[in-house]
Scaffold this motif. Structure first.
Motif, PDB file in Angstrom:
ATOM      1  N   ILE A 517      -2.819 -12.645   2.539  1.00  0.00           N
ATOM      2  CA  ILE A 517      -2.848 -11.732   3.684  1.00  0.00           C
ATOM      3  C   ILE A 517      -3.631 -12.331   4.843  1.00  0.00           C
ATOM      4  CG2 ILE A 517      -3.685  -9.495   4.520  1.00  0.00           C
ATOM      5  CD1 ILE A 517      -3.111  -8.398   1.674  1.00  0.00           C
ATOM      6  N   TRP A 518      -4.838 -12.822   4.563  1.00  0.00           N
ATOM      7  CA  TRP A 518      -5.749 -13.248   5.635  1.00  0.00           C
ATOM      8  C   TRP A 518      -5.751 -14.753   5.849  1.00  0.00           C
ATOM      9  CZ3 TRP A 518      -7.267  -9.430   8.626  1.00  0.00           C
ATOM     10  CH2 TRP A 518      -7.321  -8.141   8.099  1.00  0.00           C
ATOM     11  N   GLU A 519      -5.165 -15.499   4.937  1.00  0.00           N
ATOM     12  CA  GLU A 519      -5.029 -16.956   5.071  1.00  0.00           C
ATOM     13  C   GLU A 519      -6.367 -17.647   5.379  1.00  0.00           C
ATOM     14  OE1 GLU A 519      -0.920 -18.193   6.727  1.00  0.00           O
ATOM     15  OE2 GLU A 519      -1.528 -16.478   7.953  1.00  0.00           O
ATOM     16  N   GLY A 520      -7.415 -17.134   4.770  1.00  0.00           N
ATOM     17  CA  GLY A 520      -8.729 -17.765   4.913  1.00  0.00           C
ATOM     18  C   GLY A 520      -9.420 -17.509   6.233  1.00  0.00           C
ATOM     19  N   ASN A 521      -8.878 -16.654   7.081  1.00  0.00           N
ATOM     20  CA  ASN A 521      -9.476 -16.380   8.384  1.00  0.00           C
ATOM     21  C   ASN A 521     -10.496 -15.246   8.244  1.00  0.00           C
ATOM     22  OD1 ASN A 521     -10.068 -15.759  11.100  1.00  0.00           O
ATOM     23  ND2 ASN A 521      -8.030 -16.401  11.743  1.00  0.00           N
ATOM     24  N   VAL A 522     -11.752 -15.616   8.016  1.00  0.00           N
ATOM     25  CA  VAL A 522     -12.814 -14.640   7.759  1.00  0.00           C
ATOM     26  C   VAL A 522     -13.077 -13.777   8.987  1.00  0.00           C
ATOM     27  CG1 VAL A 522     -15.237 -14.343   7.125  1.00  0.00           C
ATOM     28  CG2 VAL A 522     -13.876 -16.141   6.040  1.00  0.00           C
ATOM     29  N   LEU A 523     -13.081 -14.384  10.169  1.00  0.00           N
ATOM     30  CA  LEU A 523     -13.351 -13.630  11.390  1.00  0.00           C
ATOM     31  C   LEU A 523     -12.253 -12.600  11.658  1.00  0.00           C
ATOM     32  CD1 LEU A 523     -14.694 -16.394  13.824  1.00  0.00           C
ATOM     33  CD2 LEU A 523     -15.993 -14.628  12.612  1.00  0.00           C
ATOM     34  N   LEU A 524     -11.010 -12.991  11.411  1.00  0.00           N
ATOM     35  CA  LEU A 524      -9.900 -12.058  11.594  1.00  0.00           C
ATOM     36  C   LEU A 524     -10.026 -10.888  10.622  1.00  0.00           C
ATOM     37  CD1 LEU A 524      -7.219 -11.856  13.290  1.00  0.00           C
ATOM     38  CD2 LEU A 524      -6.050 -12.723  11.262  1.00  0.00           C
ATOM     39  N   HIS A 525     -10.415 -11.191   9.388  1.00  0.00           N
ATOM     40  CA  HIS A 525     -10.606 -10.157   8.372  1.00  0.00           C
ATOM     41  C   HIS A 525     -11.711  -9.192   8.786  1.00  0.00           C
ATOM     42  CE1 HIS A 525     -10.869  -9.261   3.765  1.00  0.00           C
ATOM     43  NE2 HIS A 525     -10.613  -8.196   4.490  1.00  0.00           N
ATOM     44  N   LEU A 526     -12.823  -9.737   9.250  1.00  0.00           N
ATOM     45  CA  LEU A 526     -13.937  -8.904   9.690  1.00  0.00           C
ATOM     46  C   LEU A 526     -13.546  -8.038  10.880  1.00  0.00           C
ATOM     47  CD1 LEU A 526     -16.934  -8.154   9.466  1.00  0.00           C
ATOM     48  CD2 LEU A 526     -17.463 -10.079  10.972  1.00  0.00           C
ATOM     49  N   ALA A 527     -12.811  -8.625  11.823  1.00  0.00           N
ATOM     50  CA  ALA A 527     -12.359  -7.863  12.987  1.00  0.00           C
ATOM     51  C   ALA A 527     -11.462  -6.705  12.566  1.00  0.00           C
ATOM     52  CB  ALA A 527     -11.616  -8.775  13.960  1.00  0.00           C
ATOM     53  N   GLY A 528     -10.559  -6.961  11.610  1.00  0.00           N
ATOM     54  CA  GLY A 528      -9.676  -5.902  11.132  1.00  0.00           C
ATOM     55  C   GLY A 528     -10.447  -4.755  10.506  1.00  0.00           C
ATOM     56  N   ILE A 529     -11.467  -5.085   9.707  1.00  0.00           N
ATOM     57  CA  ILE A 529     -12.281  -4.046   9.051  1.00  0.00           C
ATOM     58  C   ILE A 529     -12.995  -3.187  10.082  1.00  0.00           C
ATOM     59  CG2 ILE A 529     -14.293  -3.677   7.573  1.00  0.00           C
ATOM     60  CD1 ILE A 529     -13.428  -6.183   6.021  1.00  0.00           C
ATOM     61  N   LEU A 530     -13.600  -3.843  11.073  1.00  0.00           N
ATOM     62  CA  LEU A 530     -14.369  -3.109  12.079  1.00  0.00           C
ATOM     63  C   LEU A 530     -13.472  -2.302  13.004  1.00  0.00           C
ATOM     64  CD1 LEU A 530     -17.009  -5.848  13.020  1.00  0.00           C
ATOM     65  CD2 LEU A 530     -17.322  -3.868  11.522  1.00  0.00           C
ATOM     66  N   LEU A 531     -12.339  -2.880  13.411  1.00  0.00           N
ATOM     67  CA  LEU A 531     -11.452  -2.210  14.349  1.00  0.00           C
ATOM     68  C   LEU A 531     -10.676  -1.064  13.709  1.00  0.00           C
ATOM     69  CD1 LEU A 531     -10.020  -5.341  16.195  1.00  0.00           C
ATOM     70  CD2 LEU A 531     -11.516  -3.605  17.188  1.00  0.00           C
ATOM     71  N   LYS A 532     -10.574  -1.070  12.395  1.00  0.00           N
ATOM     72  CA  LYS A 532      -9.827  -0.023  11.692  1.00  0.00           C
ATOM     73  C   LYS A 532     -10.358   1.366  12.061  1.00  0.00           C
ATOM     74  CE  LYS A 532      -7.032   1.002   8.033  1.00  0.00           C
ATOM     75  NZ  LYS A 532      -5.667   0.533   7.821  1.00  0.00           N
ATOM     76  N   VAL A 533     -11.658   1.436  12.295  1.00  0.00           N
ATOM     77  CA  VAL A 533     -12.294   2.717  12.569  1.00  0.00           C
ATOM     78  C   VAL A 533     -11.828   3.306  13.895  1.00  0.00           C
ATOM     79  CG1 VAL A 533     -14.507   3.884  12.880  1.00  0.00           C
ATOM     80  CG2 VAL A 533     -14.317   2.012  11.248  1.00  0.00           C
ATOM     81  N   ILE A 534     -11.569   2.449  14.877  1.00  0.00           N
ATOM     82  CA  ILE A 534     -11.208   2.941  16.214  1.00  0.00           C
ATOM     83  C   ILE A 534      -9.751   2.628  16.561  1.00  0.00           C
ATOM     84  CG2 ILE A 534     -13.563   2.821  17.092  1.00  0.00           C
ATOM     85  CD1 ILE A 534     -12.786   0.182  18.469  1.00  0.00           C
ATOM     86  N   ALA A 535      -8.928   2.373  15.553  1.00  0.00           N
ATOM     87  CA  ALA A 535      -7.532   1.977  15.794  1.00  0.00           C
ATOM     88  C   ALA A 535      -6.781   2.944  16.715  1.00  0.00           C
ATOM     89  CB  ALA A 535      -6.797   1.831  14.466  1.00  0.00           C
ATOM     90  N   PRO A 536      -6.908   4.282  16.556  1.00  0.00           N
ATOM     91  CA  PRO A 536      -6.147   5.175  17.439  1.00  0.00           C
ATOM     92  C   PRO A 536      -6.546   5.090  18.911  1.00  0.00           C
ATOM     93  CG  PRO A 536      -6.826   6.331  15.456  1.00  0.00           C
ATOM     94  CD  PRO A 536      -7.564   5.021  15.476  1.00  0.00           C
ATOM     95  N   LEU A 537      -7.711   4.501  19.207  1.00  0.00           N
ATOM     96  CA  LEU A 537      -8.166   4.413  20.592  1.00  0.00           C
ATOM     97  C   LEU A 537      -7.726   3.128  21.262  1.00  0.00           C
ATOM     98  CD1 LEU A 537     -11.824   5.766  20.292  1.00  0.00           C
ATOM     99  CD2 LEU A 537      -9.719   7.013  20.792  1.00  0.00           C
ATOM    100  N   LEU A 538      -7.139   2.186  20.502  1.00  0.00           N
ATOM    101  CA  LEU A 538      -6.784   0.886  21.074  1.00  0.00           C
ATOM    102  C   LEU A 538      -5.389   0.930  21.697  1.00  0.00           C
ATOM    103  CD1 LEU A 538      -8.186  -1.466  18.303  1.00  0.00           C
ATOM    104  CD2 LEU A 538      -9.225  -0.853  20.483  1.00  0.00           C
TER     105      LEU A 538
END
Length: 538
Positions: A517-538
């Motif tokens: 899923i993440w292909e070793g991209n730790v920063l992308l994974h972290l961004a997805g986790i954090l942004l999940k909370v405010i997804a409807p506002l993006l």
């Protein structure tokens, strides 16, 4: 005027038009500065206010810290109860509660600012009036409704929804539908059809950008306008700080082309900015209509590459079902002027003998009805063998994610194609946060390796399909003016499925593992986790 003189005159006018654009571009006057007055400007201001309040409390009013935190807890608790009892989507409720709990100085004012709908109440009233007026202009052809009910009661129930609660959109026969598996094919046919225009040309697009594609189209539009054809162009106001100068409408007027900008960049005190015209509609004489994902810019025909190869889709309608596209355009065009429905709709719809049924429809963010999402969920719930989807974004609410998972869990082949090269990294990260739950339920996910998938396509059981502008994300499903065409048993549906399978040949299949899923991209994974909370506002 002689032909040679006319051609030279047109050439001179086009050169002046282009020279004016170049001067503005060189000066950097694309309106970027106006972006700071958007919703982003308000959020930034509130963030600075939050920081200022906290700094003041810690620096000057240390003794008041217990009162500040106590007040924050009380306010957050009150807001949680208030939001839980509101009518908004559950995903949005969670987002607002978390935002207010973490950043009350930002969250509470922002919530009431968005809820108040400052600045767009007049727009809502006007659009509602135009929609009601237009309803009577497209009565449901009884023969088509009867034949559809006999052929497929499930599809007929969707048609009844579109004509009723969905906005008054009828299902038509006698319409030939042609599918284009990319912007290049649409562009070629579009130019051919424009040359045939005799009465009027209506264009409504989210993005218009100067370059080869728009230059070729504009040359035809200017020539047709000079011949007496009524040419009208409408584009979304975000173009003013992304692709076009602010005086572009006046420049088009000099070529004889009427132009309107939907929702020009507004000061941040207005929530009107939140609603964008994401539609892509071209109508010629009420006989031919185009829609789909393809905007009028060079990346859509792969003349330039921004995110690798660009994969898109579009359809051309010839016949009775062009009428709703004409109505949708006239509704948006008439927001700031008197409607002209009678002028363009007084003649009977153009009829072309063809197989199947077609129902163009629109989605308005101001009526409280999520037509685009309801159509997608209905197709997922009625699919028996397969439902194949292409979409650039995957930011789902609970209802749509549940529908995707349930369809797979009851044995339907649910397969999504998404881009491997994203145009928006945050949206890409958020899409991947849905992968694991979908894959675990049996949904198949593939990413198109050559570049960016911008197509918005559903095809179901070799019998139904949707092609349009509606993405699988919050902005498209909740906040944008959108449009699409639902088809039943039209001759082009095998071509849509064939395009899906051909696109699949250049994809990588995603497995339900973190590595895949993440292909070793730790920063992308972290961004997805954090942004999940405010997804409807993006």
């Amino acid at each position: 005027m002689k032909k040679e003189e006319f051609q030279q005159n047109m050439k001179d006018r086009m050169q002046q038009f282009e020279d004016g654009g170049l001067r503005l571009l060189k000066k950097g006057q694309k309106g970027i500065v106006h972006a700071i007055f958007s919703r982003f400007g308000l959020v930034l201001l509130l963030m600075l206010l939050q920081v200022g309040v906290l700094w003041s409390v810690f620096r000057w009013f240390g003794g008041l810290l217990p009162h500040y935190f106590g007040g924050s807890v009380v306010m957050s608790a009150f807001m949680v109860v208030y939001i839980l009892n509101s009518e908004m989507d559950n995903s949005a409720k969670i987002t607002w509660m978390v935002t207010i709990a973490i950043l009350p100085v930002v969250g509470v004012p922002l919530f009431f600012y968005v809820k108040s709908n400052i600045g767009h109440n007049a727009l809502k009233k006007r659009v509602t009036h135009l929609t009601e007026e237009a309803r009577g202009l497209q009565p449901q052809p009884l023969a088509a409704a009867r034949e559809l009910a006999e052929a497929d009661p499930g599809a007929a129930s969707l048609a009844r929804y579109l004509h009723g609660k969905g906005g008054g959109f009828s299902v038509y026969r006698n319409t030939e539908v042609t599918y284009f598996p990319g912007g290049e094919a649409k562009f070629e046919e579009l130019l051919r059809q424009l040359e045939k225009a005799e009465k009027y040309i209506f264009l409504e697009y989210f993005i218009i950008d100067e370059g080869l594609m728009w230059g070729r189209i504009l040359e035809v539009l200017a020539r047709k306008a000079a011949e007496g054809v009524d040419v009208r162009v409408m584009y979304d106001g975000t173009c003013e700080f992304t692709t076009l100068p602010r005086d572009y409408p006046s420049r088009l007027e000099k070529l004889g082309i009427q132009c309107r900008v939907f929702s020009p960049v507004q000061p941040f005190v207005s929530t009107h900015y939140n609603y964008r015209d994401h539609r892509k509609i071209l109508v010629i004489d009420g006989k031919v209509g185009f829609t789909g994902g393809v905007n009028l810019a060079d990346e859509y025909i792969n003349h330039i590459e921004k995110y690798g190869r660009w994969k898109d889709a579009a359809v051309m309608l010839e016949g009775e079902a062009v009428r709703p596209l004409t109505i949708l355009f006239l509704e948006m065009w008439s927001i700031l002027r008197e409607p002209e429905f009678e002028k363009f709709l007084s003649v009977p719809p153009h009829s072309v003998p063809a197989k199947g049924f077609a129902a163009p429809y629109g989605d308005c963010p101001l009526d409280g009805e999520r037509v685009g999402e309801m159509v997608y969920i209905d197709l997922l719930n009625r699919a028996k063998r397969y439902i194949h989807i292409m979409t650039p974004y995957l930011i789902l609410d609970g209802e749509l994610e549940t529908a995707l998972r349930f369809a797979a869990e009851r044995g339907v082949d649910v397969h999504l194609i998404l881009p491997h090269v994203p145009d928006k990294k945050f949206a890409y990260a958020l899409a991947k946060t849905h992968y694991k739950s979908l894959l675990d339920s049996g949904v198949k996910i593939s990413e198109w390796l050559p570049g960016f998938v911008h197509a918005k396509v559903f095809v179901v059981d070799d019998s139904e399909a949707v092609v349009g502008t509606i993405n699988l994300d919050y902005r498209s499903l909740y906040h944008h003016f959108e449009n699409a065409v639902w088809m039943k048993d039209t001759a082009c549906i095998p071509a849509i499925e064939k395009d899906f399978q051909k696109t699949l040949e250049f994809c990588r299949d995603v497995e339900p593992t973190r590595e895949s899923i993440w292909e070793g991209n730790v920063l992308l994974h972290l961004a997805g986790i954090l942004l999940k909370v405010i997804a409807p506002l993006l």
